[in-house]
Design a protein around this motif. Sequence first.
Motif, PDB file in Angstrom:
ATOM      1  N   TYR A 169       0.835  -1.198   0.000  1.00 37.66           N
ATOM      2  CA  TYR A 169       0.000   0.000   0.000  1.00 37.66           C
ATOM      3  C   TYR A 169       0.873   1.253   0.000  1.00 37.66           C
ATOM      4  CZ  TYR A 169      -2.543   3.953   1.911  1.00 37.66           C
ATOM      5  OH  TYR A 169      -3.052   5.218   2.118  1.00 37.66           O
ATOM      6  N   TYR A 170       1.878   1.262   0.859  1.00 36.76           N
ATOM      7  CA  TYR A 170       2.715   2.456   0.964  1.00 36.76           C
ATOM      8  C   TYR A 170       3.618   2.640  -0.259  1.00 36.76           C
ATOM      9  CZ  TYR A 170       0.891   3.404   5.539  1.00 36.76           C
ATOM     10  OH  TYR A 170       0.036   3.726   6.567  1.00 36.76           O
ATOM     11  N   PHE A 171       3.921   1.554  -0.939  1.00 37.65           N
ATOM     12  CA  PHE A 171       4.610   1.683  -2.221  1.00 37.65           C
ATOM     13  C   PHE A 171       3.749   2.508  -3.178  1.00 37.65           C
ATOM     14  CE2 PHE A 171       4.466  -0.318  -6.527  1.00 37.65           C
ATOM     15  CZ  PHE A 171       5.630   0.236  -7.033  1.00 37.65           C
ATOM     16  N   TYR A 172       2.464   2.151  -3.281  1.00 34.44           N
ATOM     17  CA  TYR A 172       1.577   2.905  -4.166  1.00 34.44           C
ATOM     18  C   TYR A 172       1.400   4.335  -3.659  1.00 34.44           C
ATOM     19  CZ  TYR A 172       0.226  -1.202  -6.894  1.00 34.44           C
ATOM     20  OH  TYR A 172       0.237  -2.291  -7.737  1.00 34.44           O
ATOM     21  N   PHE A 173       1.337   4.511  -2.331  1.00 31.07           N
ATOM     22  CA  PHE A 173       1.182   5.864  -1.800  1.00 31.07           C
ATOM     23  C   PHE A 173       2.373   6.734  -2.201  1.00 31.07           C
ATOM     24  CE2 PHE A 173       1.628   9.301   1.149  1.00 31.07           C
ATOM     25  CZ  PHE A 173       0.327   9.750   1.340  1.00 31.07           C
ATOM     26  N   LEU A 174       3.579   6.201  -2.077  1.00 31.33           N
ATOM     27  CA  LEU A 174       4.768   6.977  -2.408  1.00 31.33           C
ATOM     28  C   LEU A 174       4.901   7.193  -3.917  1.00 31.33           C
ATOM     29  CD1 LEU A 174       7.247   5.483   0.208  1.00 31.33           C
ATOM     30  CD2 LEU A 174       6.212   7.769   0.209  1.00 31.33           C
ATOM     31  N   ILE A 175       4.402   6.232  -4.717  1.00 33.73           N
ATOM     32  CA  ILE A 175       4.341   6.452  -6.163  1.00 33.73           C
ATOM     33  C   ILE A 175       3.475   7.681  -6.443  1.00 33.73           C
ATOM     34  CG2 ILE A 175       3.262   5.586  -8.282  1.00 33.73           C
ATOM     35  CD1 ILE A 175       5.886   4.280  -7.986  1.00 33.73           C
ATOM     36  N   SER A 176       2.342   7.777  -5.755  1.00 33.97           N
ATOM     37  CA  SER A 176       1.441   8.918  -5.960  1.00 33.97           C
ATOM     38  C   SER A 176       2.058  10.212  -5.452  1.00 33.97           C
ATOM     39  CB  SER A 176       0.098   8.674  -5.257  1.00 33.97           C
ATOM     40  OG  SER A 176       0.203   8.885  -3.857  1.00 33.97           O
ATOM     41  N   ALA A 177       2.982  10.098  -4.489  1.00 30.06           N
ATOM     42  CA  ALA A 177       3.593  11.274  -3.860  1.00 30.06           C
ATOM     43  C   ALA A 177       4.897  11.692  -4.521  1.00 30.06           C
ATOM     44  CB  ALA A 177       3.841  10.983  -2.380  1.00 30.06           C
ATOM     45  N   ARG A 178       5.264  11.026  -5.622  1.00 23.39           N
ATOM     46  CA  ARG A 178       6.591  11.258  -6.203  1.00 23.39           C
ATOM     47  C   ARG A 178       6.850  12.727  -6.534  1.00 23.39           C
ATOM     48  NH1 ARG A 178       9.166  11.409 -11.362  1.00 23.39           N
ATOM     49  NH2 ARG A 178      11.348  10.765 -11.158  1.00 23.39           N
ATOM     50  N   ASP A 179       5.875  13.404  -7.135  1.00 19.37           N
ATOM     51  CA  ASP A 179       6.081  14.809  -7.494  1.00 19.37           C
ATOM     52  C   ASP A 179       6.325  15.663  -6.250  1.00 19.37           C
ATOM     53  OD1 ASP A 179       5.746  14.146 -10.133  1.00 19.37           O
ATOM     54  OD2 ASP A 179       3.653  14.808 -10.236  1.00 19.37           O
ATOM     55  N   LYS A 180       5.611  15.357  -5.185  1.00 18.09           N
ATOM     56  CA  LYS A 180       5.792  16.102  -3.934  1.00 18.09           C
ATOM     57  C   LYS A 180       7.155  15.789  -3.315  1.00 18.09           C
ATOM     58  CE  LYS A 180       4.601  18.839  -0.592  1.00 18.09           C
ATOM     59  NZ  LYS A 180       4.497  20.300  -0.855  1.00 18.09           N
ATOM     60  N   ILE A 181       7.548  14.520  -3.353  1.00 24.26           N
ATOM     61  CA  ILE A 181       8.865  14.138  -2.826  1.00 24.26           C
ATOM     62  C   ILE A 181       9.965  14.871  -3.573  1.00 24.26           C
ATOM     63  CG2 ILE A 181      10.497  12.215  -2.590  1.00 24.26           C
ATOM     64  CD1 ILE A 181       8.071  10.375  -2.192  1.00 24.26           C
ATOM     65  N   ARG A 182       9.788  15.013  -4.871  1.00 23.13           N
ATOM     66  CA  ARG A 182      10.818  15.663  -5.689  1.00 23.13           C
ATOM     67  C   ARG A 182      11.023  17.127  -5.302  1.00 23.13           C
ATOM     68  NH1 ARG A 182      13.752  13.884  -9.671  1.00 23.13           N
ATOM     69  NH2 ARG A 182      14.662  15.323 -11.196  1.00 23.13           N
ATOM     70  N   THR A 183       9.984  17.761  -4.749  1.00 21.11           N
ATOM     71  CA  THR A 183      10.128  19.163  -4.330  1.00 21.11           C
ATOM     72  C   THR A 183      11.075  19.302  -3.140  1.00 21.11           C
ATOM     73  OG1 THR A 183       8.227  19.118  -2.803  1.00 21.11           O
ATOM     74  CG2 THR A 183       7.779  19.668  -5.118  1.00 21.11           C
ATOM     75  N   LEU A 184      11.417  18.192  -2.506  1.00 25.04           N
ATOM     76  CA  LEU A 184      12.357  18.239  -1.375  1.00 25.04           C
ATOM     77  C   LEU A 184      13.805  18.360  -1.844  1.00 25.04           C
ATOM     78  CD1 LEU A 184      10.818  15.354   0.799  1.00 25.04           C
ATOM     79  CD2 LEU A 184      10.413  17.817   1.027  1.00 25.04           C
ATOM     80  N   MET A 185      14.035  18.198  -3.159  1.00 25.06           N
ATOM     81  CA  MET A 185      15.393  18.270  -3.691  1.00 25.06           C
ATOM     82  C   MET A 185      16.024  19.629  -3.451  1.00 25.06           C
ATOM     83  SD  MET A 185      15.518  16.377  -7.412  1.00 25.06           S
ATOM     84  CE  MET A 185      17.261  16.764  -7.605  1.00 25.06           C
ATOM     85  N   THR A 186      17.305  19.621  -3.143  1.00 18.39           N
ATOM     86  CA  THR A 186      18.093  20.840  -3.064  1.00 18.39           C
ATOM     87  C   THR A 186      19.350  20.644  -3.922  1.00 18.39           C
ATOM     88  OG1 THR A 186      19.242  20.031  -1.083  1.00 18.39           O
ATOM     89  CG2 THR A 186      17.303  21.415  -0.738  1.00 18.39           C
ATOM     90  N   GLY A 187      19.939  21.738  -4.362  1.00 16.55           N
ATOM     91  CA  GLY A 187      21.196  21.632  -5.099  1.00 16.55           C
ATOM     92  C   GLY A 187      21.046  21.484  -6.589  1.00 16.55           C
ATOM     93  N   GLY A 188      19.845  21.750  -7.136  1.00 16.38           N
ATOM     94  CA  GLY A 188      19.671  21.685  -8.580  1.00 16.38           C
ATOM     95  C   GLY A 188      19.556  20.273  -9.112  1.00 16.38           C
ATOM     96  N   ALA A 189      19.747  20.139 -10.452  1.00 22.76           N
ATOM     97  CA  ALA A 189      19.545  18.852 -11.129  1.00 22.76           C
ATOM     98  C   ALA A 189      20.450  17.760 -10.606  1.00 22.76           C
ATOM     99  CB  ALA A 189      19.745  19.029 -12.632  1.00 22.76           C
ATOM    100  N   GLN A 190      21.635  18.119 -10.147  1.00 21.53           N
ATOM    101  CA  GLN A 190      22.570  17.122  -9.625  1.00 21.53           C
ATOM    102  C   GLN A 190      22.525  17.032  -8.101  1.00 21.53           C
ATOM    103  OE1 GLN A 190      24.166  15.025 -11.700  1.00 21.53           O
ATOM    104  NE2 GLN A 190      22.995  16.125 -13.265  1.00 21.53           N
ATOM    105  N   GLY A 191      21.520  17.670  -7.518  1.00 24.96           N
ATOM    106  CA  GLY A 191      21.388  17.660  -6.062  1.00 24.96           C
ATOM    107  C   GLY A 191      20.667  16.421  -5.572  1.00 24.96           C
ATOM    108  N   GLY A 192      19.937  16.561  -4.483  1.00 21.75           N
ATOM    109  CA  GLY A 192      19.264  15.386  -3.953  1.00 21.75           C
ATOM    110  C   GLY A 192      18.330  15.694  -2.807  1.00 21.75           C
ATOM    111  N   ILE A 193      17.891  14.629  -2.150  1.00 19.26           N
ATOM    112  CA  ILE A 193      16.962  14.699  -1.027  1.00 19.26           C
ATOM    113  C   ILE A 193      17.691  14.233   0.230  1.00 19.26           C
ATOM    114  CG2 ILE A 193      14.798  13.803  -0.069  1.00 19.26           C
ATOM    115  CD1 ILE A 193      13.900  13.273  -2.962  1.00 19.26           C
TER     116      ILE A 193
END
Length: 438
Positions: free
Chosen positions: A348-372
């Motif tokens: 279930y949480y796998f599917y939940f995090l799949i749905s949350a991927r765009d939101k998770i990506r907003t946590l990135m710092t450091g540009g295209a080569q940065g990370g979470i």
Amino acid sequence: MELYKNFKDSEIQWLGKIPEHWKLDRIKNIGSVKARVGWKALKASEYVKSGYFFLSTPNIKKVDIDYNNVNYITKERYYESPEIMLNNGDILLVKDGSTLGIVNIVEDLKSKGTVNSSIGVLRLKNQHNKYFFYFLKSNYLQNIIGLKKEGMGVPHLFQKDINNFILTIPPLKEQSQIANYLDSKTIAIDKKIKLLQQKVKYFKAYRKTLINEVVTKGLDKNVKLKDSGVKWIGEIPEHWEIRRIKDIFNTLAGGTPSTGESSYWVGDIPWIPSGAVQNGEVNKDIVKSYISEEALLKSSTKMARKDSILIALTGATCSNIGYLNFDTTINQSIVSIDSNHKKVSHRYYFYFLISARDKIRTLMTGGAQGGINQGDVKYFKICACSKSEQQQISDYLDARTSTINKIVENIQIQIKTLKELRKTLINDVVTGKVKVST
């Protein structure tokens, strides 16, 4: 389709026999190849807001040349290279880099423009340019170009290479008939491909919407909802809660054993980098490296258990989600989410995090080569409901997404088949394997 009655041996590998009345010649004998060279190379700092358009490789890689998303250069820069001022009928060939061999033809030119140094401009004398555009796209010539991609460094076609390409040359009238025939057939094929690609896009969007709806609203359409307090989640069933990943799961990031210790890389323990996490099932067939027990004990790598959820933390794959189908060690660019709690369905949480991927990506710092940051993952908010509901939702989504995935896969097979048909058709017609009816 018809066959020609009489053939002769071309004495050229991959080409074989050609119609007896066709000729063979090199590009340099029937035309010219021009390109931007030497000190005339442009820099991005010289681009202007408007002026003379300047095509680069991405502009010519699709069926139609993209004249909209282009850079512009000054009048002075345009006129200093008259040999590559574009005209209708010019054949464009990518001669540098990984996209070496892409071919397009200039048609319906509405303004003045030129090309960058990665593109060669081919012009043929007293020939039907559209026929030779198709010839350059043939498997025969693309195989020759493909040889230049082998070896070290950036692949490159020198102008002398292009000038020495040997072409099949039917009579001019026949060139025109072949070009018109291939225009008609490839347009029809391209329309079918475009329709199928739209279907793929629709089913992928539908799958995403389905997952998003079910993991945040459940399966009961009549359940009372409440505000979750999390904007991107929206309303949730009244009896659900909002928790943090750290409240339900253990998280751990891995590491990379020293490549200087050869004994670390001789073993039977799988080890994967973040590139192995590609938004879906992480299966053992993606494993390229194995490490030893010593490496596991003496390095920072960690063991992720089967059925845990993986999130890629850095680079191009950042925020990709994977469901792990085997025990493996992971590198430092992956965080594993795992729980021993009996009331948790990982699926279930796998599917939940799949749905949350765009939101998770907003946590990135450091540009295209940065990370979470792993800490941000721990505090990421998720829905919490009963184990039975989690199981019902995951079973439902397993079944529904499996059906959608099969539909998408079948459509993609059709697209691949049509693309291969297009290639084969072009190759067989321009090399004289089959005859176009007049």
